[in-house]
Design a protein around this motif. Sequence first.
Motif, PDB file in Angstrom:
ATOM      1  N   ASN A  13      18.344  49.441  36.163  1.00 17.82           N
ATOM      2  CA  ASN A  13      19.746  49.526  35.742  1.00 17.82           C
ATOM      3  C   ASN A  13      20.182  50.016  34.721  1.00 17.82           C
ATOM      4  OD1 ASN A  13      22.493  48.936  36.327  1.00 17.82           O
ATOM      5  ND2 ASN A  13      22.282  46.932  35.418  1.00 17.82           N
ATOM      6  N   GLU A  14      21.014  50.981  34.575  1.00 19.72           N
ATOM      7  CA  GLU A  14      21.838  51.508  33.069  1.00 19.72           C
ATOM      8  C   GLU A  14      22.831  51.096  32.752  1.00 19.72           C
ATOM      9  OE1 GLU A  14      18.951  55.412  33.818  1.00 19.72           O
ATOM     10  OE2 GLU A  14      20.971  55.426  34.365  1.00 19.72           O
ATOM     11  N   LEU A  15      23.406  50.243  33.532  1.00 17.12           N
ATOM     12  CA  LEU A  15      25.118  49.997  33.348  1.00 17.12           C
ATOM     13  C   LEU A  15      25.404  48.364  32.985  1.00 17.12           C
ATOM     14  CD1 LEU A  15      27.831  51.355  32.906  1.00 17.12           C
ATOM     15  CD2 LEU A  15      28.327  50.716  35.370  1.00 17.12           C
ATOM     16  N   LYS A  16      25.745  48.156  31.887  1.00 19.48           N
ATOM     17  CA  LYS A  16      26.226  46.735  31.581  1.00 19.48           C
ATOM     18  C   LYS A  16      27.762  46.417  31.703  1.00 19.48           C
ATOM     19  CE  LYS A  16      24.052  44.502  28.114  1.00 19.48           C
ATOM     20  NZ  LYS A  16      23.067  44.898  27.158  1.00 19.48           N
ATOM     21  N   ILE A  17      27.985  45.705  32.484  1.00 21.86           N
ATOM     22  CA  ILE A  17      29.532  45.327  32.692  1.00 21.86           C
ATOM     23  C   ILE A  17      29.994  43.927  32.514  1.00 21.86           C
ATOM     24  CG2 ILE A  17      31.538  45.788  34.200  1.00 21.86           C
ATOM     25  CD1 ILE A  17      29.350  47.028  36.097  1.00 21.86           C
ATOM     26  N   ASP A  18      31.014  43.648  31.502  1.00 21.14           N
ATOM     27  CA  ASP A  18      31.329  42.330  31.281  1.00 21.14           C
ATOM     28  C   ASP A  18      32.388  41.994  32.446  1.00 21.14           C
ATOM     29  OD1 ASP A  18      31.685  40.457  28.914  1.00 21.14           O
ATOM     30  OD2 ASP A  18      33.513  40.461  29.873  1.00 21.14           O
ATOM     31  N   ASN A  19      32.418  40.638  32.679  1.00 21.74           N
ATOM     32  CA  ASN A  19      33.291  40.266  34.042  1.00 21.74           C
ATOM     33  C   ASN A  19      34.593  40.655  33.791  1.00 21.74           C
ATOM     34  OD1 ASN A  19      31.034  39.014  35.316  1.00 21.74           O
ATOM     35  ND2 ASN A  19      31.542  36.992  34.163  1.00 21.74           N
ATOM     36  N   ASP A  20      35.296  40.393  32.505  1.00 23.45           N
ATOM     37  CA  ASP A  20      36.623  40.468  32.372  1.00 23.45           C
ATOM     38  C   ASP A  20      37.162  41.834  32.685  1.00 23.45           C
ATOM     39  OD1 ASP A  20      36.175  37.872  31.403  1.00 23.45           O
ATOM     40  OD2 ASP A  20      36.557  38.478  29.190  1.00 23.45           O
ATOM     41  N   ILE A  21      36.503  42.900  32.377  1.00 20.51           N
ATOM     42  CA  ILE A  21      36.894  44.172  32.555  1.00 20.51           C
ATOM     43  C   ILE A  21      37.530  44.403  33.950  1.00 20.51           C
ATOM     44  CG2 ILE A  21      36.066  46.564  33.122  1.00 20.51           C
ATOM     45  CD1 ILE A  21      34.430  46.666  31.038  1.00 20.51           C
ATOM     46  N   MET A  22      36.897  43.550  34.822  1.00 22.47           N
ATOM     47  CA  MET A  22      37.438  43.882  36.270  1.00 22.47           C
ATOM     48  C   MET A  22      38.835  43.597  36.658  1.00 22.47           C
ATOM     49  SD  MET A  22      34.770  45.015  37.428  1.00 22.47           S
ATOM     50  CE  MET A  22      34.283  45.122  39.093  1.00 22.47           C
ATOM     51  N   VAL A  23      39.333  42.704  35.743  1.00 22.04           N
ATOM     52  CA  VAL A  23      41.036  42.569  35.789  1.00 22.04           C
ATOM     53  C   VAL A  23      41.613  43.277  34.865  1.00 22.04           C
ATOM     54  CG1 VAL A  23      42.803  40.964  35.335  1.00 22.04           C
ATOM     55  CG2 VAL A  23      40.923  40.432  36.930  1.00 22.04           C
ATOM     56  N   LEU A  24      41.144  43.492  33.608  1.00 21.10           N
ATOM     57  CA  LEU A  24      41.907  43.834  32.683  1.00 21.10           C
ATOM     58  C   LEU A  24      41.688  45.567  32.672  1.00 21.10           C
ATOM     59  CD1 LEU A  24      40.650  41.858  29.336  1.00 21.10           C
ATOM     60  CD2 LEU A  24      42.783  41.942  30.498  1.00 21.10           C
ATOM     61  N   ALA A  25      40.776  46.191  33.159  1.00 16.84           N
ATOM     62  CA  ALA A  25      40.618  47.590  33.323  1.00 16.84           C
ATOM     63  C   ALA A  25      40.997  47.991  34.801  1.00 16.84           C
ATOM     64  CB  ALA A  25      39.163  48.050  33.010  1.00 16.84           C
ATOM     65  N   ASN A  26      41.158  47.004  35.553  1.00 16.31           N
ATOM     66  CA  ASN A  26      41.590  47.483  36.967  1.00 16.31           C
ATOM     67  C   ASN A  26      42.550  48.465  37.231  1.00 16.31           C
ATOM     68  OD1 ASN A  26      40.563  47.341  39.876  1.00 16.31           O
ATOM     69  ND2 ASN A  26      41.717  45.440  40.089  1.00 16.31           N
ATOM     70  N   PRO A  27      43.746  48.261  36.494  1.00 16.15           N
ATOM     71  CA  PRO A  27      44.826  49.179  36.491  1.00 16.15           C
ATOM     72  C   PRO A  27      44.411  50.505  36.270  1.00 16.15           C
ATOM     73  CG  PRO A  27      45.809  47.209  35.657  1.00 16.15           C
ATOM     74  CD  PRO A  27      43.858  47.050  35.652  1.00 16.15           C
ATOM     75  N   GLU A  28      43.723  50.570  35.165  1.00 18.88           N
ATOM     76  CA  GLU A  28      43.353  52.255  34.571  1.00 18.88           C
ATOM     77  C   GLU A  28      42.313  52.655  35.695  1.00 18.88           C
ATOM     78  OE1 GLU A  28      42.081  52.026  30.618  1.00 18.88           O
ATOM     79  OE2 GLU A  28      42.628  49.869  30.582  1.00 18.88           O
ATOM     80  N   ILE A  29      41.427  51.816  36.238  1.00 16.46           N
ATOM     81  CA  ILE A  29      40.085  52.458  37.047  1.00 16.46           C
ATOM     82  C   ILE A  29      40.960  52.989  38.446  1.00 16.46           C
ATOM     83  CG2 ILE A  29      38.503  51.819  38.740  1.00 16.46           C
ATOM     84  CD1 ILE A  29      37.643  49.799  36.641  1.00 16.46           C
ATOM     85  N   ALA A  30      42.155  52.173  38.786  1.00 13.77           N
ATOM     86  CA  ALA A  30      42.931  52.625  39.983  1.00 13.77           C
ATOM     87  C   ALA A  30      44.062  53.687  39.546  1.00 13.77           C
ATOM     88  CB  ALA A  30      43.303  51.210  40.641  1.00 13.77           C
ATOM     89  N   GLN A  31      44.127  53.886  38.184  1.00 17.37           N
ATOM     90  CA  GLN A  31      45.162  54.922  37.982  1.00 17.37           C
ATOM     91  C   GLN A  31      46.410  54.629  38.186  1.00 17.37           C
ATOM     92  OE1 GLN A  31      43.557  58.148  40.054  1.00 17.37           O
ATOM     93  NE2 GLN A  31      41.947  58.564  38.506  1.00 17.37           N
ATOM     94  N   LEU A  32      46.783  53.411  37.619  1.00 19.94           N
ATOM     95  CA  LEU A  32      47.981  52.854  37.719  1.00 19.94           C
ATOM     96  C   LEU A  32      48.877  53.103  36.469  1.00 19.94           C
ATOM     97  CD1 LEU A  32      47.701  49.352  39.446  1.00 19.94           C
ATOM     98  CD2 LEU A  32      48.237  51.610  40.550  1.00 19.94           C
ATOM     99  N   PRO A  33      50.270  53.025  36.427  1.00 19.20           N
ATOM    100  CA  PRO A  33      51.107  53.622  35.283  1.00 19.20           C
ATOM    101  C   PRO A  33      50.890  52.623  34.071  1.00 19.20           C
ATOM    102  CG  PRO A  33      52.423  52.760  37.191  1.00 19.20           C
ATOM    103  CD  PRO A  33      51.206  52.866  37.871  1.00 19.20           C
ATOM    104  N   ASN A  34      51.143  52.909  32.891  1.00 17.79           N
ATOM    105  CA  ASN A  34      50.831  52.362  31.655  1.00 17.79           C
ATOM    106  C   ASN A  34      51.714  50.918  31.497  1.00 17.79           C
ATOM    107  OD1 ASN A  34      49.260  54.205  30.808  1.00 17.79           O
ATOM    108  ND2 ASN A  34      50.896  55.170  29.461  1.00 17.79           N
ATOM    109  N   TRP A  35      52.758  50.947  32.279  1.00 20.32           N
ATOM    110  CA  TRP A  35      53.814  49.720  32.033  1.00 20.32           C
ATOM    111  C   TRP A  35      52.812  48.560  32.752  1.00 20.32           C
ATOM    112  CZ3 TRP A  35      55.784  47.301  36.511  1.00 20.32           C
ATOM    113  CH2 TRP A  35      55.776  48.168  37.595  1.00 20.32           C
TER     114      TRP A  35
END
Lengths: 87, 565
Positions: free
Chosen positions: B352-374
């Motif tokens: 495995n080459e990727l380490k992911i922190d749990n918190d990202i899944m909620v905090l970065a979710n809108p970015e991953i799904a390409q939602l608007p900035n607001w």
Amino acid sequence: MKTPDKTTAQRYWKENLTYLAILLVIWFLVSYGAGILFADALNNFRLGGFKLGFWFAQQGSIYVFVLLIFVYIFLMNRLDRKYGYDE
Amino acid sequence: MDVRIWTYIIVGLTFALYIGIAIWSRAGSTKEFYVAGGGVSPLANGLATAADWMSAASFISMAGLISFMGYDGTVYLMGWTGGYVLLALLLAPYLRKFGKFTVPDFIGDRYYSNVARTVAVICALLVSFTYVAGQMRGVGVVFSRFLEVDINTGVIIGMVIVLFYAVLGGMKGITYTQVAQYCVLIFAFMVPAIMISFNMTGAIIPQIGMGSTLSDGSGVYLLDKLDGLSRELGFAEYTQGTKSKIDLFAITLALMVGTAGLPHVIVRFFTVKRVKDARMSAGLALFFIAILYTTAPAISVFARTNLIETVSNRDYASVPKWFKNWETTGLLAFDDKNNDGKIQYVADPEVNELKIDNDIMVLANPEIAQLPNWVIALLAAGGLAAALSTAAGLLLVISASVSHDLLKKMILPNISEKGELIAARVSATLAVCVAGYFGINPPGFVAAVVALAFGLAAASFFPAIILGIFYKKMNKEGAVAGMIVGTLLMLFYMIKFKLGWLGAAPSPASEWWFGISPEGFGSVAMLANFIVSLVISAFTPDPPEDVQQIVEEIRLPSGAGEATH
């Protein structure tokens, strides 16, 4: 405050305990039963895209919890009226 | 507009709202300070309880945690909701009828003993302090990620805000700010969830989207797709999990019972007028909580699927912008072990080459799904609302324990109303400072400590309160012995298997008693408390007649009157 009448109070308490017992058995069956102990067996059945055991664990049990409290509220309000403890 | 500007605007507006409410709802008496005057409506109390209960962990971390745990994440979903059934059926109506200000009040009076009261105060402080440190940290983390200030500055800003409305308004201020905070946090949680659900499955309701087919035309169910992806990468199937049944059982039970025994949750039921209202607010509270708790597992599934599809086997050179953004925070780390320039995200830790922190899944979710900035900015306001509302509730328990249970009830019984109110405000201020200190210098074992808070609540309060209501003959000897044994057993197990004695390494999982993890041990400690209480009380004198009379009375709902000292 109303002086508690022994026998009325005791009957009220007993009916209350019966309600609690029934509701808590359901509480146990959906969460620990369907969600954990029998989840594997239930996973052989499906609810749309959900395996049934998984659905109970992550969705169904929570819906039932909410429902249980509202049933309890309804039963207790009725019981309070029956024994004259409502206000 | 830029995310940062959106964040300043939205967070600024919500903070202005909280402060406005605090000024409008200042507390003028101890009764207003401790129980908001006792006249809160069930609807407001339900909303406030939901915000009080849902912490930074529920909002930021839980969905991420579940997305890596799959079925095993069930323990949090059921554990942190099922306790409300116990609370509504077994505790809230009776404690409201009893009509005092705090949980140690009940323990102290029901067990006619200041020893029992002191033990309860110590447990309440232990539970609340461990819990509040995590919240202040959460405030700092949200600030640092979204407003790019230092974590410590974030903690201090959070402290000032909480200080303002908790010290000024007491329970009254906290209640109405929590109502506003619930609205902010649920809106912030639902908007991205609904958008992502619609994008991935075409279903607007995330709870339904989770069990729908993908909208890419393949006709494959989302969960089957995720099970398949997990298998391919060597993980356990998402819907199966890896924990043993007994451990799942024990953890769920410990979290449920712990929830029902947490003083900052119980005390919310002292703020309504009638027993009937206490029942109703428990029902409404769980309803409001369930909206978030049934959406979170859906977010977990969307986020995990999105993540795997976006990064797995992708050229590192072509990753989307959010990947680089989060890499700089250290929450996401890529280490190209085989130097092929592609991201291998698999179960085997060697490959495995990727380490992911749990918190990202909620905090970065809108970015991953390409939602608007607001939407991203909204998430920051929601995370802050969740952390601040819980922190304030806990601080109130701490301040009431000191000014009411210790000072008024034991040390200075003749203190005036005004004096007690000042003491309450001073202790709230001190508590904020201590909480802030732990937020800035978090003990290295924050995660362990939250599990400990639930274990302790389960092992100490829950049996003492239940027996106090449902077993008339339970006496002080039994209750005190039970609380002490339960608490010590829990501390012992936690230190042995989680923290380690004085820096020594904790004992390995293979030595767990009955295969139960420290997170689930609260169930065992609770059972020990029940057994010790019952056995000891059988060999010691019955409680006095007037105490038995009190028990008779709290079982009847009418004439609850107002909460008094």
